[in-house]
Design a protein around this motif. Sequence first.
Motif, PDB file in Angstrom:
ATOM      1  N   LEU A  22       0.828  -1.202   0.000  1.00 44.32           N
ATOM      2  CA  LEU A  22       0.000   0.000   0.000  1.00 44.32           C
ATOM      3  C   LEU A  22       0.863   1.252   0.000  1.00 44.32           C
ATOM      4  CD1 LEU A  22      -2.644  -1.076   2.671  1.00 44.32           C
ATOM      5  CD2 LEU A  22      -2.778  -1.302   0.174  1.00 44.32           C
ATOM      6  N   LYS A  23       0.350   2.279  -0.652  1.00 46.50           N
ATOM      7  CA  LYS A  23       1.089   3.533  -0.744  1.00 46.50           C
ATOM      8  C   LYS A  23       0.185   4.693  -0.312  1.00 46.50           C
ATOM      9  CE  LYS A  23       1.594   5.636  -4.692  1.00 46.50           C
ATOM     10  NZ  LYS A  23       1.977   6.017  -6.088  1.00 46.50           N
ATOM     11  N   PRO A  24       0.602   5.475   0.698  1.00 50.92           N
ATOM     12  CA  PRO A  24      -0.194   6.635   1.107  1.00 50.92           C
ATOM     13  C   PRO A  24      -0.007   7.799   0.134  1.00 50.92           C
ATOM     14  CG  PRO A  24       1.766   6.470   2.475  1.00 50.92           C
ATOM     15  CD  PRO A  24       1.773   5.270   1.579  1.00 50.92           C
ATOM     16  N   LEU A  25      -1.072   8.581  -0.047  1.00 51.73           N
ATOM     17  CA  LEU A  25      -1.008   9.780  -0.865  1.00 51.73           C
ATOM     18  C   LEU A  25      -1.132  11.000   0.034  1.00 51.73           C
ATOM     19  CD1 LEU A  25      -3.412   8.879  -3.825  1.00 51.73           C
ATOM     20  CD2 LEU A  25      -0.918   8.855  -3.848  1.00 51.73           C
ATOM     21  N   ASP A  26      -0.258  11.962  -0.150  1.00 46.12           N
ATOM     22  CA  ASP A  26      -0.334  13.230   0.580  1.00 46.12           C
ATOM     23  C   ASP A  26      -0.607  14.346  -0.418  1.00 46.12           C
ATOM     24  OD1 ASP A  26       0.265  12.284   3.235  1.00 46.12           O
ATOM     25  OD2 ASP A  26       2.317  11.954   2.536  1.00 46.12           O
ATOM     26  N   PHE A  27      -1.427  15.304  -0.005  1.00 46.91           N
ATOM     27  CA  PHE A  27      -1.802  16.412  -0.879  1.00 46.91           C
ATOM     28  C   PHE A  27      -1.359  17.735  -0.279  1.00 46.91           C
ATOM     29  CE2 PHE A  27      -5.113  13.101  -1.283  1.00 46.91           C
ATOM     30  CZ  PHE A  27      -4.905  12.740  -2.603  1.00 46.91           C
ATOM     31  N   LYS A  28      -0.936  18.626  -1.150  1.00 49.28           N
ATOM     32  CA  LYS A  28      -0.532  19.960  -0.712  1.00 49.28           C
ATOM     33  C   LYS A  28      -1.430  21.053  -1.280  1.00 49.28           C
ATOM     34  CE  LYS A  28       2.856  18.506   1.772  1.00 49.28           C
ATOM     35  NZ  LYS A  28       2.682  18.537   3.253  1.00 49.28           N
ATOM     36  N   THR A  29      -2.138  20.746  -2.371  1.00 53.24           N
ATOM     37  CA  THR A  29      -3.006  21.747  -2.986  1.00 53.24           C
ATOM     38  C   THR A  29      -4.360  21.120  -3.309  1.00 53.24           C
ATOM     39  OG1 THR A  29      -2.387  21.255  -5.273  1.00 53.24           O
ATOM     40  CG2 THR A  29      -1.007  22.836  -4.067  1.00 53.24           C
ATOM     41  N   THR A  30      -5.373  21.981  -3.442  1.00 53.12           N
ATOM     42  CA  THR A  30      -6.709  21.535  -3.822  1.00 53.12           C
ATOM     43  C   THR A  30      -6.686  20.875  -5.196  1.00 53.12           C
ATOM     44  OG1 THR A  30      -7.728  23.281  -2.510  1.00 53.12           O
ATOM     45  CG2 THR A  30      -9.071  22.302  -4.243  1.00 53.12           C
ATOM     46  N   ALA A  31      -5.892  21.406  -6.116  1.00 45.93           N
ATOM     47  CA  ALA A  31      -5.800  20.853  -7.472  1.00 45.93           C
ATOM     48  C   ALA A  31      -5.334  19.400  -7.445  1.00 45.93           C
ATOM     49  CB  ALA A  31      -4.849  21.705  -8.312  1.00 45.93           C
ATOM     50  N   GLU A  32      -4.475  19.049  -6.496  1.00 45.38           N
ATOM     51  CA  GLU A  32      -3.986  17.678  -6.396  1.00 45.38           C
ATOM     52  C   GLU A  32      -5.081  16.717  -5.938  1.00 45.38           C
ATOM     53  OE1 GLU A  32      -0.692  17.878  -3.732  1.00 45.38           O
ATOM     54  OE2 GLU A  32       0.672  18.767  -5.187  1.00 45.38           O
ATOM     55  N   ILE A  33      -6.055  17.219  -5.180  1.00 45.01           N
ATOM     56  CA  ILE A  33      -7.121  16.379  -4.637  1.00 45.01           C
ATOM     57  C   ILE A  33      -8.160  16.018  -5.693  1.00 45.01           C
ATOM     58  CG2 ILE A  33      -9.013  16.297  -2.956  1.00 45.01           C
ATOM     59  CD1 ILE A  33      -7.392  18.355  -1.291  1.00 45.01           C
ATOM     60  N   LYS A  34      -8.516  16.986  -6.536  1.00 39.96           N
ATOM     61  CA  LYS A  34      -9.668  16.832  -7.426  1.00 39.96           C
ATOM     62  C   LYS A  34      -9.678  15.553  -8.268  1.00 39.96           C
ATOM     63  CE  LYS A  34     -11.317  21.592  -7.711  1.00 39.96           C
ATOM     64  NZ  LYS A  34     -11.656  22.725  -8.585  1.00 39.96           N
ATOM     65  N   PRO A  35      -8.548  15.111  -8.799  1.00 38.29           N
ATOM     66  CA  PRO A  35      -8.590  13.887  -9.620  1.00 38.29           C
ATOM     67  C   PRO A  35      -9.027  12.642  -8.851  1.00 38.29           C
ATOM     68  CG  PRO A  35      -6.570  15.119 -10.028  1.00 38.29           C
ATOM     69  CD  PRO A  35      -7.213  15.738  -8.830  1.00 38.29           C
ATOM     70  N   TYR A  36      -8.985  12.686  -7.525  1.00 38.71           N
ATOM     71  CA  TYR A  36      -9.312  11.512  -6.717  1.00 38.71           C
ATOM     72  C   TYR A  36     -10.716  11.560  -6.117  1.00 38.71           C
ATOM     73  CZ  TYR A  36      -4.291  10.677  -7.020  1.00 38.71           C
ATOM     74  OH  TYR A  36      -3.021  10.451  -7.485  1.00 38.71           O
ATOM     75  N   VAL A  37     -11.408  12.673  -6.251  1.00 38.29           N
ATOM     76  CA  VAL A  37     -12.704  12.835  -5.584  1.00 38.29           C
ATOM     77  C   VAL A  37     -13.721  11.815  -6.066  1.00 38.29           C
ATOM     78  CG1 VAL A  37     -14.655  14.397  -5.224  1.00 38.29           C
ATOM     79  CG2 VAL A  37     -12.323  15.264  -5.035  1.00 38.29           C
TER      80      VAL A  37
END
Length: 374
Positions: free
Chosen positions: A199-214
């Motif tokens: 398993l690999k954790p994902l960390d986000f720093k910007t809103t733009a990085e989140i949107k593809p995963y919503v």
Amino acid sequence: MIEIKELTSPKELKRFVKYPFELYKNEPNWVPPLISDELESMDPAKNPVFKNATARYFMAFKQEKPVGRICAITNNIEIEEQGKRKMRFGWFDAIDDIEVTKALLDKVAEIGKKKNLEWMEGPVGFSNMEKAGMLIEGFEYLNTMITWYNYPYYKDHFEQLGFEKAAEWVEFKIKIQPAEKQNPKVAKFSNIISERYKLKPLDFKTTAEIKPYVDEMFGLLNKTYNTLSTFVPIKQYQIDHYKDKFIKYINPDYIKCIQDQEGRLVAFAIVMPSFNKALKKANGRLFPTGFFHLLKARKKNDTAAFYLIGIEPEYQGKGVTAVIFQKMQELFNKEGITDVETNPELEENKAIQQLWKGYEHELHKRRRTYRKNL
């Protein structure tokens, strides 16, 4: 004499939304919603839920003074696709007069009977993505951004009128220990699970990085909760709407996702800094100072709230939650978060409640929907 009036114009709907500000003006634990958000949620031009739902808004008056409100709702996905012939109602508030409560509920029942529905249930929203449940325990605590507050007599009114328990939710307060007091076995177990399932954790720093995963997150929500009694599938148009509505409130650091070795999302958690106190100060308005209070709460806060958690069914019971919680623990320690409050969880959802067993926690609120045959 009690008079029930239907409200339809923008001016009338604003009166509907603002009624609780009068009813709870002396209640220190009531957290007001943002008036603009409430009005937008009731606008078919702005809320796509109305592609598959209808709503009518009513207020009760005594001698021309408002004494209560209610919203009568039908969700066509629930009725037509799932075969649940249910009349929903929500946004219920009233003075301590059982005749007012009866008059408002009778209006909803009248609509449900005309639609040939079998029972009525509430308080709930237009869909399962809105607030739900009447508070029955925990009146001494502030409600969260996504829950309703109400007076204790609401429960008594409903039960005296023959309504019965339908669904019940529980909420927890969780204490977060500093890093030096954390049990080292927790981090070790998280590492073991990560290695075992690659398993690999994902960390986000910007809103733009989140949107593809919503979209994937909401897909996981549908899979996570589709066996529960209140489940109604979340449609793509709802996902798009909530993405736009709530993304502005979310600090990217507070979203944690876990992927498997194929890059498939298998678990996620969304946490937000608590906005309870900021919303109290805003008192329903973003301007002139409400926005400042919300922004301050987003950036600096010692309290957080768990909003959404989703886990791929094939990974449930395999310890994947330990990976999510280890990432959250690291975040909380870094941000100085000492207290967390959970989103309402269905009483029957024991799997989610097991998530808190490794923490010092307290069940501090209960809320319930009530139903009655039509």
